[in-house]
Design an enzyme around this catalytic site. Structure first.
Site, PDB file in Angstrom:
ATOM      1  N   CYS A  19       0.804  -1.210   0.000  1.00  0.00           N
ATOM      2  CA  CYS A  19       0.000   0.000   0.000  1.00  0.00           C
ATOM      3  C   CYS A  19       0.838   1.262   0.000  1.00  0.00           C
ATOM      4  O   CYS A  19       1.992   1.268   0.430  1.00  0.00           O
ATOM      5  CB  CYS A  19      -0.897   0.060   1.251  1.00  0.00           C
ATOM      6  SG  CYS A  19      -1.974  -1.355   1.483  1.00  0.00           S
ATOM      7  N   GLY A  45       1.859   0.258  -5.073  1.00  0.00           N
ATOM      8  CA  GLY A  45       0.623  -0.485  -5.300  1.00  0.00           C
ATOM      9  C   GLY A  45       0.096  -0.219  -6.680  1.00  0.00           C
ATOM     10  O   GLY A  45      -0.189   0.927  -7.026  1.00  0.00           O
ATOM     11  N   ASN A 120      -1.726   1.764   5.389  1.00  0.00           N
ATOM     12  CA  ASN A 120      -0.561   1.020   4.912  1.00  0.00           C
ATOM     13  C   ASN A 120      -0.041   0.213   6.081  1.00  0.00           C
ATOM     14  O   ASN A 120       0.256   0.765   7.141  1.00  0.00           O
ATOM     15  CB  ASN A 120       0.519   1.977   4.402  1.00  0.00           C
ATOM     16  CG  ASN A 120       1.796   1.247   4.016  1.00  0.00           C
ATOM     17  OD1 ASN A 120       1.773   0.074   3.658  1.00  0.00           O
ATOM     18  ND2 ASN A 120       2.916   1.942   4.087  1.00  0.00           N
ATOM     19  N   GLY A 121       0.088  -1.086   5.906  1.00  0.00           N
ATOM     20  CA  GLY A 121       0.575  -1.949   6.970  1.00  0.00           C
ATOM     21  C   GLY A 121      -0.251  -3.211   7.065  1.00  0.00           C
ATOM     22  O   GLY A 121      -0.962  -3.584   6.132  1.00  0.00           O
ATOM     23  N   TYR A 261      14.742  -1.524  -0.848  1.00  0.00           N
ATOM     24  CA  TYR A 261      13.991  -1.722  -2.091  1.00  0.00           C
ATOM     25  C   TYR A 261      12.706  -0.913  -2.199  1.00  0.00           C
ATOM     26  O   TYR A 261      12.422  -0.343  -3.239  1.00  0.00           O
ATOM     27  CB  TYR A 261      13.661  -3.212  -2.252  1.00  0.00           C
ATOM     28  CG  TYR A 261      12.754  -3.529  -3.419  1.00  0.00           C
ATOM     29  CD1 TYR A 261      13.203  -3.374  -4.728  1.00  0.00           C
ATOM     30  CD2 TYR A 261      11.450  -3.981  -3.232  1.00  0.00           C
ATOM     31  CE1 TYR A 261      12.382  -3.656  -5.808  1.00  0.00           C
ATOM     32  CE2 TYR A 261      10.621  -4.268  -4.299  1.00  0.00           C
ATOM     33  CZ  TYR A 261      11.097  -4.106  -5.588  1.00  0.00           C
ATOM     34  OH  TYR A 261      10.283  -4.383  -6.651  1.00  0.00           O
TER      35      TYR A 261
END
Length: 490
Positions: A19, A45, A120-121, A261
């Protein structure tokens, strides 16, 4: 996270974030700014995108499958999202988790008013909480762990939405970076360990929040600071900003893979330029695992900064020995093993005139399943490379992530099944080496792991999980499945 299958992830050969979030309040064109910010976060995403706006009276919701440009590039789409406050979300889905019902931001009409959340998570006790809520009569509309937060807010007995949100988040474990919209304004919040990133910015009189600072660059905003671990920021329509710290003090554990990354190299994470951190990782890798070779070749695009660092420190020339097509979808969304292997060839092509007869050092950010690495080594040999040495700008990825990163189940991670030499044989390289965990910390934090401040979450490398994993413990025999104890927040 897909709660119907909470521990099975997509068949990819790259770790990936699930996300990215963006929020704007106090901007006449809040939805347009949010759409532009989501463009900058598209790498986080690529399967779905959504925006919710608020005009002071009514909430407006637009969500769709596909890229941001496919859903929000036209004036008609933005015009359908009026108001001075908007929140947006881009996502990947895990297996079985695709579909509009899981696309965020999620929105609900609560007794206290409208409530939208972009998350997000990953909530690592979401299945347990969901079962408890369902037993008390809750009706869920999605399989997303984020919906658990909405139900917890709805059932809280506290008088204000802010207090209800705090009450809800005290019940969850795992990782969250949230942008929340209510009729009173916007709330941004980061989990107590700061595992997932969240930053704050400003453009004109508007306050912005995003998963990465690069989103502010794109919209012409000023980067103010990172939201601190455990911090909750409430912004009203009058521009007043209130900071809360409702979760106590914890030692931060931001995800170190953001440096390796996930984040764009032009972002700042944990106070450090991601680009400079990746160059430093490559330099450390060259110090730890030197090799006699003719060319340093990055696996594009994520291996480029580390390869620059490796080349600078080793003195071996940096060259683009692999050319990437930017018009091919990422290989991890291919539906089958055969399609993934074909996808490697469509996405990357050897620069044959450059690599033929040369001893090549390939630099990549990670090895997950190993299938992509094997194909790239094979491609270089087919192009005539005399030797192919593989260097990896992260330690071996031997453990799954439960904090919002879509990883294969542990049995499919190459490093969970093999030591380095069998891995080298599997990908058919002449030599293979990874940066050490201490070396990674020295590159991104300047000190060894035990002395690092902040200490990162490196569970995918070390198995040292910084929170409880309630759902996993209930679903599996932890001692049998994992080679580490499941810890609690320190």
């Amino acid at each position: 996270m897909n709660l119907t299958d909470p521990f099975r992830c997509a068949d990819g050969d790259k770790l990936r974030e699930e996300c990215g979030v963006f929020g704007a309040i106090g901007a006449p064109d809040a939805a347009a700014i949010t759409a532009l910010g989501l463009h900058a976060l598209q790498h986080r995403g690529q399967e779905a995108a959504g925006i919710v706006s608020f005009d002071g009276t009514e909430f407006f919701v637009r969500r769709g499958l596909g890229h941001v440009a496919e859903n929000f590039s036209g004036q008609e789409a933005i015009a359908a999202l009026p108001g001075m406050m908007a929140a947006g979300h881009v996502r990947y889905s895990t297996t079985g988790g695709a579909g509009l019902r899981n696309v965020q931001p999620l929105y609900a009409d609560l007794a206290a008013g409208g409530f939208a959340v972009a998350h997000n998570g990953n909530i690592s006790n979401a299945a347990t909480l969901r079962a408890e809520l369902v037993s008390r009569g809750a009706i869920f509309q999605s399989t997303s762990d984020t919906e658990v937060i909405i139900h917890l807010v709805a059932t809280s007995r506290y008088p204000t939405l802010v207090d209800r949100l705090i009450d809800a988040l005290r019940l969850v474990e795992g990782a969250f970076a949230l942008v929340v919209m209510t009729p009173e304004g916007m709330i941004a919040c980061r989990d107590p360990l700061g595992i997932r990133p969240l930053v704050m910015g400003r453009v004109g009189d508007a306050t912005l929040f995003a998963s990465e600072s690069v989103a502010f660059d794109v919209v012409g905003a000023e980067f103010i600071r990172e939201i601190e671990p455990g911090e909750m920021i409430e912004v009203g329509f009058d521009g007043n900003v209130r900071t809360l710290r409702p979760f106590g003090q914890h030692r931060p554990r931001p995800c170190v893979f953001e440096h390796v990354y996930f984040s764009r190299p032009d972002s700042v994470f944990a106070g450090r330029s991601v680009y400079e951190a990746r160059k430093a990782i490559g330099s450390q890798l060259a110090l730890e695992s030197p090799v006699d070779a003719d060319l340093v070749v990055p696996v594009p695009d994520s291996g480029v900064p580390a390869a620059i660092g490796f080349a600078h420190t080793s003195g071996i020339p940096f060259e683009l020995g692999i050319i990437r097509s930017h018009y091919v979808g990422r290989t991890f969304i291919q539906p089958s093993e055969g399609a993934r292997h074909t996808g490697v060839r469509r996405k990357h092509n050897a620069n044959r005139a450059l690599v033929a007869g040369k001893r090549i050092v390939l630099i990549d950010d990670s090895i997950v399943r190993g299938t992509t690495s094997m194909k790239i080594v094979e491609m270089m040999r087919d192009a005539g490379a005399a030797e192919v040495h593989f260097r990896v700008a992260s330690p071996p990825t031997a453990h799954s992530c439960f904090y919002g990163v879509d990883t294969p189940e542990r049995s499919k991670l190459l490093a969970a099944r093999m030591e380095v030499e069998p891995m080298r044989d599997f990908i058919k390289a002449d030599t293979l080496a990874f940066v050490s965990l201490d070396g990674l910390y020295r590159a991104v934090a300047g000190v060894d792991r035990d002395n690092a401040a902040p200490q990162f979450c490196d569970a995918c490398f070390s198995g040292d999980y910084p929170t409880s994993l309630t759902d996993l413990a209930r679903a599996t025999n932890v001692d049998a499945q994992l080679s580490f104890p499941v810890g609690k927040v320190a």
